[in-house]
Design a protein around this motif. Structure first.
Motif, PDB file in Angstrom:
ATOM      1  N   GLY A   1       1.081  -1.427  -0.285  1.00 43.17           N
ATOM      2  CA  GLY A   1       0.175  -0.163  -0.158  1.00 43.17           C
ATOM      3  C   GLY A   1       0.531   0.947  -0.131  1.00 43.17           C
ATOM      4  N   LYS A   2       0.169   1.949   0.566  1.00 45.71           N
ATOM      5  CA  LYS A   2       1.296   3.378   1.037  1.00 45.71           C
ATOM      6  C   LYS A   2       2.343   3.453   1.123  1.00 45.71           C
ATOM      7  CE  LYS A   2      -2.580   6.022   2.093  1.00 45.71           C
ATOM      8  NZ  LYS A   2      -3.667   7.000   3.015  1.00 45.71           N
ATOM      9  N   ALA A   3       2.712   3.131   2.369  1.00 43.10           N
ATOM     10  CA  ALA A   3       4.078   2.446   2.603  1.00 43.10           C
ATOM     11  C   ALA A   3       5.266   2.002   1.382  1.00 43.10           C
ATOM     12  CB  ALA A   3       4.106   1.441   3.997  1.00 43.10           C
ATOM     13  N   LYS A   4       5.020   1.121   1.145  1.00 49.92           N
ATOM     14  CA  LYS A   4       5.526   0.729  -0.471  1.00 49.92           C
ATOM     15  C   LYS A   4       5.650   1.811  -1.395  1.00 49.92           C
ATOM     16  CE  LYS A   4       6.462  -3.603  -3.021  1.00 49.92           C
ATOM     17  NZ  LYS A   4       6.190  -4.239  -3.009  1.00 49.92           N
ATOM     18  N   GLU A   5       5.065   2.108  -1.716  1.00 51.43           N
ATOM     19  CA  GLU A   5       4.692   3.246  -2.964  1.00 51.43           C
ATOM     20  C   GLU A   5       5.632   4.484  -1.873  1.00 51.43           C
ATOM     21  OE1 GLU A   5       0.715   5.285  -3.239  1.00 51.43           O
ATOM     22  OE2 GLU A   5       0.187   3.181  -3.686  1.00 51.43           O
ATOM     23  N   ALA A   6       5.731   4.725  -1.196  1.00 50.62           N
ATOM     24  CA  ALA A   6       6.952   5.503  -1.042  1.00 50.62           C
ATOM     25  C   ALA A   6       7.972   5.488  -0.966  1.00 50.62           C
ATOM     26  CB  ALA A   6       6.484   6.034   1.527  1.00 50.62           C
ATOM     27  N   ILE A   7       8.384   4.603  -1.247  1.00 53.30           N
ATOM     28  CA  ILE A   7       9.684   3.988  -1.901  1.00 53.30           C
ATOM     29  C   ILE A   7      10.189   3.234  -2.890  1.00 53.30           C
ATOM     30  CG2 ILE A   7      10.417   4.379   0.871  1.00 53.30           C
ATOM     31  CD1 ILE A   7      10.917   1.507   0.667  1.00 53.30           C
ATOM     32  N   GLU A   8       9.000   2.810  -3.224  1.00 58.09           N
ATOM     33  CA  GLU A   8       9.437   1.996  -4.492  1.00 58.09           C
ATOM     34  C   GLU A   8      10.371   2.956  -5.460  1.00 58.09           C
ATOM     35  OE1 GLU A   8       5.157   2.222  -6.638  1.00 58.09           O
ATOM     36  OE2 GLU A   8       5.684   4.166  -6.900  1.00 58.09           O
ATOM     37  N   ASP A   9      10.851   3.940  -5.423  1.00 63.48           N
ATOM     38  CA  ASP A   9      11.892   4.547  -6.543  1.00 63.48           C
ATOM     39  C   ASP A   9      13.409   4.169  -5.995  1.00 63.48           C
ATOM     40  OD1 ASP A   9       9.763   5.557  -8.042  1.00 63.48           O
ATOM     41  OD2 ASP A   9       9.816   7.919  -7.292  1.00 63.48           O
ATOM     42  N   TYR A  10      12.821   3.324  -4.941  1.00 57.20           N
ATOM     43  CA  TYR A  10      14.384   2.991  -4.588  1.00 57.20           C
ATOM     44  C   TYR A  10      14.326   1.316  -4.875  1.00 57.20           C
ATOM     45  CZ  TYR A  10      14.329   6.848  -1.287  1.00 57.20           C
ATOM     46  OH  TYR A  10      14.535   7.842  -0.980  1.00 57.20           O
ATOM     47  N   GLU A  11      14.029   0.716  -5.304  1.00 61.01           N
ATOM     48  CA  GLU A  11      14.198  -0.489  -6.279  1.00 61.01           C
ATOM     49  C   GLU A  11      15.745  -0.524  -7.271  1.00 61.01           C
ATOM     50  OE1 GLU A  11      11.318  -4.575  -5.635  1.00 61.01           O
ATOM     51  OE2 GLU A  11      10.627  -3.391  -6.616  1.00 61.01           O
ATOM     52  N   GLY A  12      16.369  -1.314  -6.795  1.00 56.67           N
ATOM     53  CA  GLY A  12      16.828  -1.413  -7.787  1.00 56.67           C
ATOM     54  C   GLY A  12      17.769   0.000  -8.208  1.00 56.67           C
ATOM     55  N   VAL A  13      18.165   0.630  -7.473  1.00 56.00           N
ATOM     56  CA  VAL A  13      19.457   1.357  -7.340  1.00 56.00           C
ATOM     57  C   VAL A  13      20.670   1.403  -7.188  1.00 56.00           C
ATOM     58  CG1 VAL A  13      19.031   4.055  -6.918  1.00 56.00           C
ATOM     59  CG2 VAL A  13      17.611   3.130  -7.087  1.00 56.00           C
ATOM     60  N   GLY A  14      20.428   1.107  -5.577  1.00 46.91           N
ATOM     61  CA  GLY A  14      21.885   0.037  -5.042  1.00 46.91           C
ATOM     62  C   GLY A  14      22.232   0.058  -3.162  1.00 46.91           C
ATOM     63  N   ASP A  15      22.934  -0.584  -3.306  1.00 47.78           N
ATOM     64  CA  ASP A  15      23.401  -0.437  -2.040  1.00 47.78           C
ATOM     65  C   ASP A  15      23.262   0.468  -1.300  1.00 47.78           C
ATOM     66  OD1 ASP A  15      23.514  -3.576  -3.120  1.00 47.78           O
ATOM     67  OD2 ASP A  15      25.893  -3.243  -2.303  1.00 47.78           O
ATOM     68  N   GLY A  16      23.188   1.881  -1.604  1.00 48.24           N
ATOM     69  CA  GLY A  16      23.426   3.028  -0.304  1.00 48.24           C
ATOM     70  C   GLY A  16      21.982   3.468  -0.860  1.00 48.24           C
ATOM     71  N   VAL A  17      20.930   3.017  -0.783  1.00 47.31           N
ATOM     72  CA  VAL A  17      19.758   3.555  -0.504  1.00 47.31           C
ATOM     73  C   VAL A  17      19.235   2.999   0.988  1.00 47.31           C
ATOM     74  CG1 VAL A  17      19.620   4.248  -2.637  1.00 47.31           C
ATOM     75  CG2 VAL A  17      18.688   1.995  -2.033  1.00 47.31           C
ATOM     76  N   LEU A  18      19.381   1.938   1.376  1.00 49.50           N
ATOM     77  CA  LEU A  18      18.579   1.355   2.245  1.00 49.50           C
ATOM     78  C   LEU A  18      18.266   2.138   3.020  1.00 49.50           C
ATOM     79  CD1 LEU A  18      17.098  -1.386   3.199  1.00 49.50           C
ATOM     80  CD2 LEU A  18      19.622  -2.106   4.465  1.00 49.50           C
ATOM     81  N   GLN A  19      19.457   2.812   4.120  1.00 47.85           N
ATOM     82  CA  GLN A  19      18.706   3.517   5.200  1.00 47.85           C
ATOM     83  C   GLN A  19      18.594   5.032   4.730  1.00 47.85           C
ATOM     84  OE1 GLN A  19      19.773   2.623   7.942  1.00 47.85           O
ATOM     85  NE2 GLN A  19      18.182   4.596   8.772  1.00 47.85           N
ATOM     86  N   GLU A  20      18.248   4.871   3.473  1.00 46.28           N
ATOM     87  CA  GLU A  20      17.822   6.412   3.548  1.00 46.28           C
ATOM     88  C   GLU A  20      16.029   6.403   2.954  1.00 46.28           C
ATOM     89  OE1 GLU A  20      17.606   9.674  -0.957  1.00 46.28           O
ATOM     90  OE2 GLU A  20      18.949   8.441  -0.139  1.00 46.28           O
ATOM     91  N   ALA A  21      15.630   4.779   2.118  1.00 43.72           N
ATOM     92  CA  ALA A  21      14.303   4.241   2.355  1.00 43.72           C
ATOM     93  C   ALA A  21      13.800   4.069   3.266  1.00 43.72           C
ATOM     94  CB  ALA A  21      14.149   2.467   1.178  1.00 43.72           C
ATOM     95  N   LEU A  22      14.265   3.702   4.415  1.00 46.04           N
ATOM     96  CA  LEU A  22      14.349   3.347   5.838  1.00 46.04           C
ATOM     97  C   LEU A  22      13.532   4.545   6.566  1.00 46.04           C
ATOM     98  CD1 LEU A  22      16.338   0.434   7.452  1.00 46.04           C
ATOM     99  CD2 LEU A  22      14.310   0.110   6.760  1.00 46.04           C
ATOM    100  N   ASN A  23      15.007   5.366   6.136  1.00 49.27           N
ATOM    101  CA  ASN A  23      14.572   6.451   6.915  1.00 49.27           C
ATOM    102  C   ASN A  23      13.470   7.731   6.362  1.00 49.27           C
ATOM    103  OD1 ASN A  23      16.827   6.679   7.976  1.00 49.27           O
ATOM    104  ND2 ASN A  23      17.543   7.806   6.659  1.00 49.27           N
ATOM    105  N   VAL A  24      12.453   7.264   5.065  1.00 51.31           N
ATOM    106  CA  VAL A  24      12.171   7.011   4.393  1.00 51.31           C
ATOM    107  C   VAL A  24      10.413   6.574   4.545  1.00 51.31           C
ATOM    108  CG1 VAL A  24      10.246   7.885   1.487  1.00 51.31           C
ATOM    109  CG2 VAL A  24      12.130   8.565   2.142  1.00 51.31           C
TER     110      VAL A  24
END
Length: 102
Positions: free
Chosen positions: A44-67
């Motif tokens: 739902g809304k939670a997945k939509e909030a970070i769907e653009d981070y998928e496949g970007v690379g290793d460095g975005v995990l913490q950023e996605a968690l922060n979002v």
């Protein structure tokens, strides 16, 4: 302990965050695998909030968690949602107490 899907219910954020930390973040796997797990456990809304981070690379995990935390894990938002559900709950009428007495 199982990580259940988090769809954005503010009252469920901390349960999700703690279980995700304990079951995924603490594991000795790569950040891209952890990000994949995060995507798997969101909906739902939670997945939509970070769907653009998928496949970007290793460095975005913490950023996605922060979002996710910014959108769904702010204490004032959680308290407001909890109070709202209490206020909107079922009303207790004057004669309802008889049901709960022994």
């Amino acid at each position: 302990m199982e990580v259940t899907k988090f769809a954005g219910d503010l009252k469920e954020y901390w349960r999700f965050a703690i279980r995700f930390r304990d079951q995924v973040i603490s594991q000795p796997i790569g950040k891209s695998k952890k990000l994949s797990c995060l995507m798997q456990y969101l909906d739902g809304k939670a997945k939509e909030a970070i769907e653009d981070y998928e496949g970007v690379g290793d460095g975005v995990l913490q950023e996605a968690l922060n979002v996710i935390k910014t959108h769904f894990g702010q204490p004032y938002m959680i308290v407001d949602a909890s109070i709202g559900s209490l206020v909107k709950g079922t009303s207790i009428n004057s004669g309802d107490g008889k049901v709960y007495r022994n």
